[in-house]
Design a protein around this motif. Sequence first.
Motif, PDB file in Angstrom:
ATOM      1  N   SER A   1       0.845  -1.193   0.000  1.00 39.04           N
ATOM      2  CA  SER A   1       0.000   0.000   0.000  1.00 39.04           C
ATOM      3  C   SER A   1       0.883   1.247   0.000  1.00 39.04           C
ATOM      4  CB  SER A   1      -0.939  -0.010   1.207  1.00 39.04           C
ATOM      5  OG  SER A   1      -0.186   0.022   2.401  1.00 39.04           O
ATOM      6  N   TYR A   2       0.262   2.411  -0.124  1.00 39.07           N
ATOM      7  CA  TYR A   2       0.978   3.682  -0.223  1.00 39.07           C
ATOM      8  C   TYR A   2       0.509   4.639   0.859  1.00 39.07           C
ATOM      9  CZ  TYR A   2       2.097   1.950  -4.859  1.00 39.07           C
ATOM     10  OH  TYR A   2       2.554   1.191  -5.901  1.00 39.07           O
ATOM     11  N   LEU A   3       1.423   5.508   1.296  1.00 44.76           N
ATOM     12  CA  LEU A   3       1.038   6.581   2.198  1.00 44.76           C
ATOM     13  C   LEU A   3       1.839   7.822   1.840  1.00 44.76           C
ATOM     14  CD1 LEU A   3       3.263   7.005   4.821  1.00 44.76           C
ATOM     15  CD2 LEU A   3       2.486   4.692   5.148  1.00 44.76           C
ATOM     16  N   SER A   4       1.378   8.961   2.320  1.00 45.75           N
ATOM     17  CA  SER A   4       2.054  10.228   2.006  1.00 45.75           C
ATOM     18  C   SER A   4       2.156  11.080   3.255  1.00 45.75           C
ATOM     19  CB  SER A   4       1.275  10.993   0.934  1.00 45.75           C
ATOM     20  OG  SER A   4       0.112  11.570   1.485  1.00 45.75           O
ATOM     21  N   GLY A   5       2.875  12.184   3.113  1.00 44.29           N
ATOM     22  CA  GLY A   5       3.030  13.097   4.228  1.00 44.29           C
ATOM     23  C   GLY A   5       1.774  13.888   4.526  1.00 44.29           C
ATOM     24  N   ILE A   6       0.840  13.939   3.597  1.00 42.99           N
ATOM     25  CA  ILE A   6      -0.414  14.665   3.822  1.00 42.99           C
ATOM     26  C   ILE A   6      -1.224  13.961   4.911  1.00 42.99           C
ATOM     27  CG2 ILE A   6      -2.598  15.388   2.769  1.00 42.99           C
ATOM     28  CD1 ILE A   6      -0.260  16.967   1.729  1.00 42.99           C
ATOM     29  N   ASN A   7      -1.336  12.638   4.808  1.00 44.89           N
ATOM     30  CA  ASN A   7      -2.022  11.858   5.827  1.00 44.89           C
ATOM     31  C   ASN A   7      -1.231  10.570   6.004  1.00 44.89           C
ATOM     32  OD1 ASN A   7      -3.665  10.437   7.514  1.00 44.89           O
ATOM     33  ND2 ASN A   7      -5.512  10.613   6.261  1.00 44.89           N
ATOM     34  N   HIS A   8      -0.250  10.598   6.891  1.00 41.77           N
ATOM     35  CA  HIS A   8       0.609   9.443   7.049  1.00 41.77           C
ATOM     36  C   HIS A   8       0.063   8.417   8.042  1.00 41.77           C
ATOM     37  CE1 HIS A   8       2.051  12.549   9.846  1.00 41.77           C
ATOM     38  NE2 HIS A   8       2.216  11.545  10.679  1.00 41.77           N
ATOM     39  N   PHE A   9      -1.174   8.586   8.472  1.00 43.57           N
ATOM     40  CA  PHE A   9      -1.787   7.624   9.371  1.00 43.57           C
ATOM     41  C   PHE A   9      -2.681   6.637   8.625  1.00 43.57           C
ATOM     42  CE2 PHE A   9      -1.104  11.375  12.092  1.00 43.57           C
ATOM     43  CZ  PHE A   9      -0.203  10.796  12.976  1.00 43.57           C
ATOM     44  N   GLN A  10      -2.920   6.875   7.347  1.00 47.45           N
ATOM     45  CA  GLN A  10      -3.791   6.003   6.569  1.00 47.45           C
ATOM     46  C   GLN A  10      -3.068   5.601   5.297  1.00 47.45           C
ATOM     47  OE1 GLN A  10      -7.601   7.656   5.750  1.00 47.45           O
ATOM     48  NE2 GLN A  10      -8.318   5.867   4.626  1.00 47.45           N
ATOM     49  N   SER A  11      -3.176   4.340   4.938  1.00 46.43           N
ATOM     50  CA  SER A  11      -2.550   3.872   3.703  1.00 46.43           C
ATOM     51  C   SER A  11      -3.624   3.614   2.654  1.00 46.43           C
ATOM     52  CB  SER A  11      -1.731   2.607   3.966  1.00 46.43           C
ATOM     53  OG  SER A  11      -2.528   1.598   4.524  1.00 46.43           O
ATOM     54  N   TYR A  12      -3.200   3.643   1.383  1.00 50.27           N
ATOM     55  CA  TYR A  12      -4.113   3.506   0.249  1.00 50.27           C
ATOM     56  C   TYR A  12      -3.606   2.422  -0.678  1.00 50.27           C
ATOM     57  CZ  TYR A  12      -5.779   7.904   2.071  1.00 50.27           C
ATOM     58  OH  TYR A  12      -6.261   8.872   2.900  1.00 50.27           O
ATOM     59  N   ALA A  13      -4.523   1.789  -1.384  1.00 48.75           N
ATOM     60  CA  ALA A  13      -4.176   0.659  -2.244  1.00 48.75           C
ATOM     61  C   ALA A  13      -3.394   1.056  -3.491  1.00 48.75           C
ATOM     62  CB  ALA A  13      -5.441  -0.090  -2.655  1.00 48.75           C
TER      63      ALA A  13
END
Length: 122
Positions: free
Chosen positions: A84-96
């Motif tokens: 999965s992927y995450l970013s600095g904008i919302n690093h508490f949730q990952s995306y597929a």
Amino acid sequence: MYAASAAPLTRRAVLRSAFTAAVLAGTAAALGPVLRARRPRQTLTPAPLVEESYRGRHISIDPVAAAVRIDGRPLHVMRRADGSYLSGINHFQSYASPLELARAAVDELGTTQLAMAAPHHG
């Protein structure tokens, strides 16, 4: 002075040598296309960029490098061990996928622009 000479070539020895050479040449000719077909083919066409407009923002994604840009500004994306992927904008949730991550970043940013990325030193 001279060592004993080898036995003279018989017709049977000449025919055996010719037959062996013909079989080897035929085998090589038959296996050549098979062996060439097993080699991986190199493609020079790069993977296409994924571009879309989402809520008035332009999102472009390079799927090979997992590079995401929103309105031309880079969004720092990290790939997790589970894929999965995450970013600095919302690093508490990952995306597929990087596209889902970019859409969530646009939702979080609202009308705010991303800051220009600082150059990496090292």
